[in-house]
Motif scaffolding. Structure first.
Motif, PDB file in Angstrom:
ATOM      1  N   LEU A 225     -10.165   1.889  15.676  1.00  0.00           N
ATOM      2  CA  LEU A 225      -9.671   1.002  16.728  1.00  0.00           C
ATOM      3  C   LEU A 225      -8.158   1.056  16.897  1.00  0.00           C
ATOM      4  O   LEU A 225      -7.616   0.485  17.843  1.00  0.00           O
ATOM      5  CB  LEU A 225     -10.096  -0.446  16.422  1.00  0.00           C
ATOM      6  CG  LEU A 225     -11.595  -0.716  16.371  1.00  0.00           C
ATOM      7  CD1 LEU A 225     -11.860  -2.166  15.984  1.00  0.00           C
ATOM      8  CD2 LEU A 225     -12.258  -0.398  17.702  1.00  0.00           C
ATOM      9  N   GLY A 226      -7.462   1.697  15.957  1.00  0.00           N
ATOM     10  CA  GLY A 226      -6.013   1.762  16.033  1.00  0.00           C
ATOM     11  C   GLY A 226      -5.324   0.483  15.620  1.00  0.00           C
ATOM     12  O   GLY A 226      -4.190   0.222  16.032  1.00  0.00           O
ATOM     13  N   THR A 227      -5.982  -0.328  14.778  1.00  0.00           N
ATOM     14  CA  THR A 227      -5.406  -1.602  14.334  1.00  0.00           C
ATOM     15  C   THR A 227      -4.937  -1.503  12.880  1.00  0.00           C
ATOM     16  O   THR A 227      -5.188  -2.392  12.065  1.00  0.00           O
ATOM     17  CB  THR A 227      -6.443  -2.733  14.476  1.00  0.00           C
ATOM     18  OG1 THR A 227      -7.641  -2.386  13.739  1.00  0.00           O
ATOM     19  CG2 THR A 227      -6.802  -2.961  15.932  1.00  0.00           C
ATOM     20  N   VAL A 228      -4.273  -0.410  12.559  1.00  0.00           N
ATOM     21  CA  VAL A 228      -3.839  -0.149  11.185  1.00  0.00           C
ATOM     22  C   VAL A 228      -2.686  -1.081  10.825  1.00  0.00           C
ATOM     23  O   VAL A 228      -1.765  -1.304  11.619  1.00  0.00           O
ATOM     24  CB  VAL A 228      -3.403   1.320  11.036  1.00  0.00           C
ATOM     25  CG1 VAL A 228      -2.890   1.586   9.628  1.00  0.00           C
ATOM     26  CG2 VAL A 228      -4.560   2.246  11.382  1.00  0.00           C
ATOM     27  N   GLY A 229      -2.748  -1.640   9.599  1.00  0.00           N
ATOM     28  CA  GLY A 229      -1.699  -2.532   9.120  1.00  0.00           C
ATOM     29  C   GLY A 229      -1.593  -2.484   7.612  1.00  0.00           C
ATOM     30  O   GLY A 229      -2.130  -1.574   6.953  1.00  0.00           O
ATOM     31  N   TRP A 230      -0.905  -3.472   7.041  1.00  0.00           N
ATOM     32  CA  TRP A 230      -0.728  -3.521   5.593  1.00  0.00           C
ATOM     33  C   TRP A 230      -2.056  -3.649   4.860  1.00  0.00           C
ATOM     34  O   TRP A 230      -2.210  -3.135   3.752  1.00  0.00           O
ATOM     35  CB  TRP A 230       0.206  -4.674   5.214  1.00  0.00           C
ATOM     36  CG  TRP A 230       1.627  -4.422   5.583  1.00  0.00           C
ATOM     37  CD1 TRP A 230       2.354  -5.013   6.574  1.00  0.00           C
ATOM     38  CD2 TRP A 230       2.516  -3.480   4.958  1.00  0.00           C
ATOM     39  NE1 TRP A 230       3.630  -4.506   6.627  1.00  0.00           N
ATOM     40  CE2 TRP A 230       3.761  -3.557   5.637  1.00  0.00           C
ATOM     41  CE3 TRP A 230       2.384  -2.572   3.905  1.00  0.00           C
ATOM     42  CZ2 TRP A 230       4.847  -2.770   5.294  1.00  0.00           C
ATOM     43  CZ3 TRP A 230       3.472  -1.782   3.560  1.00  0.00           C
ATOM     44  CH2 TRP A 230       4.677  -1.887   4.238  1.00  0.00           C
ATOM     45  N   THR A 231      -3.014  -4.345   5.447  1.00  0.00           N
ATOM     46  CA  THR A 231      -4.320  -4.478   4.797  1.00  0.00           C
ATOM     47  C   THR A 231      -5.004  -3.126   4.651  1.00  0.00           C
ATOM     48  O   THR A 231      -5.777  -2.919   3.717  1.00  0.00           O
ATOM     49  CB  THR A 231      -5.226  -5.439   5.586  1.00  0.00           C
ATOM     50  OG1 THR A 231      -5.344  -4.971   6.951  1.00  0.00           O
ATOM     51  CG2 THR A 231      -4.654  -6.847   5.587  1.00  0.00           C
ATOM     52  N   SER A 232      -4.708  -2.213   5.556  1.00  0.00           N
ATOM     53  CA  SER A 232      -5.277  -0.866   5.460  1.00  0.00           C
ATOM     54  C   SER A 232      -4.752  -0.153   4.211  1.00  0.00           C
ATOM     55  O   SER A 232      -5.499   0.526   3.504  1.00  0.00           O
ATOM     56  CB  SER A 232      -4.936  -0.055   6.714  1.00  0.00           C
ATOM     57  OG  SER A 232      -5.381  -0.707   7.887  1.00  0.00           O
ATOM     58  N   LEU A 233      -3.458  -0.325   3.924  1.00  0.00           N
ATOM     59  CA  LEU A 233      -2.883   0.268   2.724  1.00  0.00           C
ATOM     60  C   LEU A 233      -3.476  -0.350   1.455  1.00  0.00           C
ATOM     61  O   LEU A 233      -3.688   0.339   0.455  1.00  0.00           O
ATOM     62  CB  LEU A 233      -1.364   0.103   2.726  1.00  0.00           C
ATOM     63  CG  LEU A 233      -0.609   0.867   3.815  1.00  0.00           C
ATOM     64  CD1 LEU A 233       0.883   0.559   3.732  1.00  0.00           C
ATOM     65  CD2 LEU A 233      -0.851   2.367   3.690  1.00  0.00           C
ATOM     66  N   LEU A 234      -3.743  -1.647   1.507  1.00  0.00           N
ATOM     67  CA  LEU A 234      -4.373  -2.300   0.360  1.00  0.00           C
ATOM     68  C   LEU A 234      -5.781  -1.760   0.127  1.00  0.00           C
ATOM     69  O   LEU A 234      -6.200  -1.595  -1.028  1.00  0.00           O
ATOM     70  CB  LEU A 234      -4.427  -3.819   0.591  1.00  0.00           C
ATOM     71  CG  LEU A 234      -3.083  -4.552   0.574  1.00  0.00           C
ATOM     72  CD1 LEU A 234      -3.276  -6.033   0.900  1.00  0.00           C
ATOM     73  CD2 LEU A 234      -2.401  -4.398  -0.789  1.00  0.00           C
ATOM     74  N   SER A 235      -6.506  -1.467   1.196  1.00  0.00           N
ATOM     75  CA  SER A 235      -7.838  -0.881   1.060  1.00  0.00           C
ATOM     76  C   SER A 235      -7.765   0.500   0.418  1.00  0.00           C
ATOM     77  O   SER A 235      -8.575   0.846  -0.445  1.00  0.00           O
ATOM     78  CB  SER A 235      -8.522  -0.787   2.431  1.00  0.00           C
ATOM     79  OG  SER A 235      -8.761  -2.063   2.977  1.00  0.00           O
ATOM     80  N   VAL A 236      -6.769   1.297   0.830  1.00  0.00           N
ATOM     81  CA  VAL A 236      -6.585   2.619   0.232  1.00  0.00           C
ATOM     82  C   VAL A 236      -6.302   2.499  -1.259  1.00  0.00           C
ATOM     83  O   VAL A 236      -6.904   3.211  -2.083  1.00  0.00           O
ATOM     84  CB  VAL A 236      -5.427   3.368   0.937  1.00  0.00           C
ATOM     85  CG1 VAL A 236      -5.081   4.650   0.182  1.00  0.00           C
ATOM     86  CG2 VAL A 236      -5.807   3.696   2.379  1.00  0.00           C
ATOM     87  N   ALA A 237      -5.408   1.584  -1.633  1.00  0.00           N
ATOM     88  CA  ALA A 237      -5.071   1.385  -3.044  1.00  0.00           C
ATOM     89  C   ALA A 237      -6.287   0.917  -3.841  1.00  0.00           C
ATOM     90  O   ALA A 237      -6.523   1.385  -4.967  1.00  0.00           O
ATOM     91  CB  ALA A 237      -3.931   0.374  -3.169  1.00  0.00           C
ATOM     92  N   TYR A 238      -7.058   0.007  -3.279  1.00  0.00           N
ATOM     93  CA  TYR A 238      -8.267  -0.508  -3.925  1.00  0.00           C
ATOM     94  C   TYR A 238      -9.232   0.636  -4.238  1.00  0.00           C
ATOM     95  O   TYR A 238      -9.728   0.764  -5.369  1.00  0.00           O
ATOM     96  CB  TYR A 238      -8.918  -1.537  -2.993  1.00  0.00           C
ATOM     97  CG  TYR A 238     -10.199  -2.173  -3.490  1.00  0.00           C
ATOM     98  CD1 TYR A 238     -11.380  -1.433  -3.599  1.00  0.00           C
ATOM     99  CD2 TYR A 238     -10.247  -3.518  -3.798  1.00  0.00           C
ATOM    100  CE1 TYR A 238     -12.562  -2.020  -4.028  1.00  0.00           C
ATOM    101  CE2 TYR A 238     -11.421  -4.120  -4.241  1.00  0.00           C
ATOM    102  CZ  TYR A 238     -12.582  -3.364  -4.344  1.00  0.00           C
ATOM    103  OH  TYR A 238     -13.740  -3.944  -4.768  1.00  0.00           O
ATOM    104  N   LEU A 239      -9.517   1.479  -3.251  1.00  0.00           N
ATOM    105  CA  LEU A 239     -10.501   2.549  -3.427  1.00  0.00           C
ATOM    106  C   LEU A 239      -9.993   3.625  -4.379  1.00  0.00           C
ATOM    107  O   LEU A 239     -10.769   4.162  -5.187  1.00  0.00           O
ATOM    108  CB  LEU A 239     -10.850   3.152  -2.071  1.00  0.00           C
ATOM    109  CG  LEU A 239     -11.571   2.197  -1.104  1.00  0.00           C
ATOM    110  CD1 LEU A 239     -11.655   2.800   0.294  1.00  0.00           C
ATOM    111  CD2 LEU A 239     -12.965   1.843  -1.624  1.00  0.00           C
ATOM    112  N   LEU A 240      -8.705   3.938  -4.308  1.00  0.00           N
ATOM    113  CA  LEU A 240      -8.140   4.911  -5.248  1.00  0.00           C
ATOM    114  C   LEU A 240      -8.238   4.408  -6.682  1.00  0.00           C
ATOM    115  O   LEU A 240      -8.613   5.156  -7.597  1.00  0.00           O
ATOM    116  CB  LEU A 240      -6.686   5.206  -4.894  1.00  0.00           C
ATOM    117  CG  LEU A 240      -6.424   6.119  -3.700  1.00  0.00           C
ATOM    118  CD1 LEU A 240      -4.935   6.169  -3.389  1.00  0.00           C
ATOM    119  CD2 LEU A 240      -6.959   7.529  -3.971  1.00  0.00           C
ATOM    120  N   LEU A 241      -7.882   3.154  -6.890  1.00  0.00           N
ATOM    121  CA  LEU A 241      -7.926   2.577  -8.229  1.00  0.00           C
ATOM    122  C   LEU A 241      -9.354   2.515  -8.751  1.00  0.00           C
ATOM    123  O   LEU A 241      -9.608   2.824  -9.925  1.00  0.00           O
ATOM    124  CB  LEU A 241      -7.315   1.173  -8.204  1.00  0.00           C
ATOM    125  CG  LEU A 241      -7.285   0.425  -9.541  1.00  0.00           C
ATOM    126  CD1 LEU A 241      -6.444   1.190 -10.556  1.00  0.00           C
ATOM    127  CD2 LEU A 241      -6.740  -0.990  -9.350  1.00  0.00           C
TER     128      LEU A 241
END
Length: 260
Positions: A225-241
């Motif tokens: 949807l193109g609604t990327v924000g800080w929460t998107s980065l938190l999701s990336v960090a969560y899944l990587l960890l």
């Protein structure tokens, strides 16, 4: 990390090459994986999607097809990773005994784990690519951020693959696979895949937010949807960890099962 646990990329790639050599003879299965996204999305577009009104999101209303499609990509990545790192891995470990021959060579357990994970990521990457093509053809991607849906699918696979190896290390027989379904089915059903998070009770919303598949679904939906924000980065960090921790915990346990 000790020398025994330090992965060697060349040997992990050899395990990946072995899997490709074996599976390329089953072309129909691989083609089926690539056709699956088109079947899912077409059924939504001409079936359920036309019966449901637009979904209200904080960024504005979107069609139901556009809302569900990114979630299907994330859910498919989870299912593929869990199957490969539990059912398929356990079969090779206990019944086919594929790893006995591998460990008789310079390949170590850590190389086996990373090689198998690379194979999973390759499969999910191809499947996610097919999803993106299907979504683009149906007009379900509203931003160029959608190009990152392929690595997002692979990221979800990495997270669940690491935990999948850990689960496989504790499986004793085929009956134990029932427990995997008891975990993955609720994760899929309670991931805000089919209706917005706001429809859940307030307390349950916090529970859903804490689940790994929701993080993948939310990230994929933001990109589409193109609604990327800080929460998107938190999701990336969560899944990587999640993936890294799962692999670290799984390695010693799997090593005890694989080593003679």
């Amino acid at each position: 990390m000790t020398a025994v646990h330090r992965r060697r990329p060349t040997l992990a790639l050899r395990v990946l090459e072995r899997n490709w050599t074996i599976n390329r003879h089953y072309g129909a299965v691989l083609v089926g994986r690539l056709l699956e996204p088109f079947i899912f999305l077409f059924s939504i577009g001409v079936g359920v999607g036309v019966l449901i009104d637009a979904v209200e999101l904080p960024s504005g209303p979107v069609s139901y097809q556009t809302f569900v499609a990114p979630a299907m990509l994330a859910g498919a990545a989870m299912n593929a990773a869990v199957f490969a790192t539990t059912v398929d891995f356990f079969s090779k470990l206990k019944w086919v005994r594929s790893y006995d021959a591998l460990l008789a060579s310079p390949v170590r357990v850590v190389d086996v784990i990373w090689g198998e994970l690379l194979w999973v990521l390759a499969l999910v990457g191809a499947q996610s690519g097919a999803f993106v093509v299907a979504m683009a053809a149906l007009g379900l991607i509203e931003s160029w951020w959608g190009l990152l849906l392929v690595p997002t699918g692979m990221l979800v696979a990495f997270a669940f693959g690491g935990v999948g190896f850990l689960g496989a290390a504790y499986i004793r027989s085929w009956f134990d696979f029932e427990f995997i379904g008891l975990i993955t089915y609720p994760l899929f059903l309670f991931s805000a895949s089919f209706f917005p998070l706001s429809r859940y009770p307030d307390v349950l919303q916090w529970v859903v937010r804490a689940t790994p598949l929701y993080q993948g679904v939310d990230l994929a939906r933001d990109l589409a949807l193109g609604t990327v924000g800080w929460t998107s980065l938190l999701s990336v960090a969560y899944l990587l960890l999640m993936g890294r921790l799962g692999l670290r915990l799984a390695l010693s346990r799997v090593e005890r099962r694989l080593q003679p």
